[in-house]
Design a protein around this motif. Sequence first.
Motif, PDB file in Angstrom:
ATOM      1  N   ARG A   1     -12.920   7.113  -3.542  1.00 54.59           N
ATOM      2  CA  ARG A   1     -13.985   6.243  -2.297  1.00 54.59           C
ATOM      3  C   ARG A   1     -15.582   6.337  -2.478  1.00 54.59           C
ATOM      4  O   ARG A   1     -16.059   7.035  -2.683  1.00 54.59           O
ATOM      5  CB  ARG A   1     -13.596   7.469  -0.880  1.00 54.59           C
TER       6      ARG A   1
ATOM      7  N   ASN B   1       1.154  -1.166  -0.050  1.00 51.61           N
ATOM      8  CA  ASN B   1       0.241   0.152   0.003  1.00 51.61           C
ATOM      9  C   ASN B   1       1.142   1.147   0.103  1.00 51.61           C
ATOM     10  O   ASN B   1       0.381   2.238   0.352  1.00 51.61           O
ATOM     11  CB  ASN B   1      -0.692  -0.080   1.211  1.00 51.61           C
TER      12      ASN B   1
ATOM     13  N   GLY C   1      -8.461  -3.752   3.461  1.00 48.55           N
ATOM     14  CA  GLY C   1      -7.629  -2.856   3.271  1.00 48.55           C
ATOM     15  C   GLY C   1      -6.375  -3.495   2.432  1.00 48.55           C
ATOM     16  O   GLY C   1      -5.277  -2.501   1.830  1.00 48.55           O
TER      17      GLY C   1
ATOM     18  N   ASP D   1     -10.312  -2.942  -3.533  1.00 52.51           N
ATOM     19  CA  ASP D   1      -9.981  -2.525  -5.373  1.00 52.51           C
ATOM     20  C   ASP D   1     -11.111  -2.569  -5.154  1.00 52.51           C
ATOM     21  O   ASP D   1     -12.126  -3.645  -4.897  1.00 52.51           O
ATOM     22  CB  ASP D   1      -9.912  -3.023  -5.810  1.00 52.51           C
TER      23      ASP D   1
ATOM     24  N   THR E   1      -7.839   8.765  -6.069  1.00 53.38           N
ATOM     25  CA  THR E   1      -8.597   8.086  -4.994  1.00 53.38           C
ATOM     26  C   THR E   1      -9.837   8.118  -5.260  1.00 53.38           C
ATOM     27  O   THR E   1     -10.613   9.057  -4.655  1.00 53.38           O
ATOM     28  CB  THR E   1      -7.618   7.714  -4.029  1.00 53.38           C
TER      29      THR E   1
ATOM     30  N   SER F   1     -11.975   1.363   3.274  1.00 54.50           N
ATOM     31  CA  SER F   1     -10.650   1.325   3.617  1.00 54.50           C
ATOM     32  C   SER F   1     -10.243   0.711   1.565  1.00 54.50           C
ATOM     33  O   SER F   1     -11.356   1.159   1.092  1.00 54.50           O
ATOM     34  CB  SER F   1     -10.604  -1.035   3.922  1.00 54.50           C
ATOM     35  N   LEU F   2      -9.484   0.494   1.617  1.00 57.39           N
ATOM     36  CA  LEU F   2      -8.134  -0.263   0.412  1.00 57.39           C
ATOM     37  C   LEU F   2      -8.610  -0.679  -0.238  1.00 57.39           C
ATOM     38  O   LEU F   2      -7.697  -1.670  -0.538  1.00 57.39           O
ATOM     39  CB  LEU F   2      -6.560   0.523   0.524  1.00 57.39           C
TER      40      LEU F   2
ATOM     41  N   ARG G   1      -8.526   5.095  -9.244  1.00 62.13           N
ATOM     42  CA  ARG G   1      -8.709   4.140  -8.209  1.00 62.13           C
ATOM     43  C   ARG G   1      -9.966   3.418  -7.794  1.00 62.13           C
ATOM     44  O   ARG G   1     -10.021   4.799  -6.905  1.00 62.13           O
ATOM     45  CB  ARG G   1      -7.694   4.098  -7.900  1.00 62.13           C
TER      46      ARG G   1
ATOM     47  N   VAL H   1     -12.222   2.969  -4.705  1.00 57.28           N
ATOM     48  CA  VAL H   1     -11.212   1.996  -3.400  1.00 57.28           C
ATOM     49  C   VAL H   1     -13.333   2.171  -2.740  1.00 57.28           C
ATOM     50  O   VAL H   1     -13.864   2.713  -2.522  1.00 57.28           O
ATOM     51  CB  VAL H   1     -10.866   2.254  -2.623  1.00 57.28           C
TER      52      VAL H   1
END
Length: 566
Positions: free
Chosen positions: A556, A55, A136, A485, A554, A482-483, A476, A478
């Motif tokens: 979200r 990460n 994540g 995908d 990113t 949390s990260l 990206r 997410v």
Amino acid sequence: MVDPAKDTAAVLVGDIFSDEAAEAGLDFVHFNGMSGDYYMAEVTGAGVGLLDYDNDGDLDVYLLQGAMLGPGKTIDDAILPPPGEPPFKDRLYRNDLGDLDIGDGRLSFTDVTEESGLEATGYGMGVATGDFDGDGWVDLYVTNLGANQLWHNNGDDTFTDVTRGSGAGDELWSVPAAFFDYDGDGRLDLFVGNYIAADFDNRTICRDLAGGLDYCGPGAFAPLADRLLRGMGDGSFEDVTEAAGLTGGFGGALGVIVADFNGDSKPDIYVANDGMANNLWLNQGAGTFVDEALLAGCALSGQGKAEASMGVDAADYDGDGDLDLFMTHLTGESNTLYLNDGSGLFEDASVDSGLGPPSRLFTSFGTGWFDYDNDGLLDLLTVSGAVKKIESQARAGDPLPLHLPNQLFRNLGGARFRDVSAEAGAVFELSEVSRGTAFGDLDNDGDADAVIANNSGPVRLLVNHVGNRNHWLGVRLVGAESLVDQLGARVALVRPGGEVLWREVRTARGFASAHDPRVLFGLGEDEGYDFVRAHWPNGGVEEWRGLESGRYHTLRHGQGSRIESE
């Protein structure tokens, strides 16, 4: 946007790609375990994985290793022994880009296999990536000729083998695998494609036309059933293959792509089979699937023949909003482009597109749609290596007489492609036994690079030198907290005048390989666009405006402007 009708050489100056594996520290050499007994696994080769395991914002590389094949065989029996000492195992290379100045043009990798805890000593075939427990941190599923392994990412630069007790183990010959959420419960499920029932104790003997020993084709063995594993939310999986209806029509899986092919917002499964009809498992929305490949026109070639399908990918290459299919095949068959009419019915467009005829002399495995020049049009790379002896190479004494060059095809717009391999750089002059390839922006400079796994040869790192000359935008997608995908999400970039570039978030595609989960939009000469719209796997739609081009963002879940209807 760059005029797609212009000749590539007039648009791009210098090599498109260069191989920088050695300079970057990717010193991996594959070992296929051959000893002269012509085991089929020797020619199958392996995929390659790209993932950000720590990460830190850049892509790391996972490479699969072979092993000595055959009862009682030792490394002393190997015709092409690898460098170094056994045990031979898969390797994880950390990308140290985060320690360098972005834009300085350098890539550097460090072999972190030992400190990571990864102990993968099986005969590696493929790799799938996905955060199966939603913490994540991206996890790994490794397929083998034998026992598969599920590796949990501990979030501290180490992995733990959690196969035992997870329900994800498989002792057969598995090749492709894919994480996805087939039932919409927010938990990742797992598809595992199994190949054939090869028996080392009772070796099948096959011969060439001259009567000499040669590698068998898949028809000499019984095909194995694929498996669908449902994620239970506690890190374990339940085998739902039979309950989901995936119990018939299987046949030697080498490639898998998960996508919504008929526009009903449910993920379907397309399986590329070796020498048998391919499967299009349409998701019925109640936990079940029906194979509609034959009726949909994508089970067989345009001539009604089952082909030796190896790698497969899906994308909206023609910009009409639906997903088209491309797959690689055996020498003499040509690669195949299936054009989607929007309803999930397909037409073989291999000849008209210009993709079929140039591939007839090649046996290709890894492949993928990617916009190498960032002009907004999706191009194709196919990597090749034969599976039957090439007589001229055998007569010259080559111990693995299967070498072929790779091919790069540029999208000219509309429905036509051109083979630009001769203009792509010295790395395309190499003749090797290439198998898996994975695409991703390894140096974070805004264009797609590629890593190619070679059978019984060194890994290749194809660094892109032209894509970021055009404008670009990377995203990206997410989860909310949390990260994680969002595999299966669709992303639309809408340009002034209504042009829409559709891309999908997926990691499993090509031949047994895992790819960059980020979405990269090539914008051409004009960086202008109206908005980016994310269609989340749960059915929600959100929109972002004002994202700066020339960088990654990113996105979200829950932080965009919600779109109630379109």
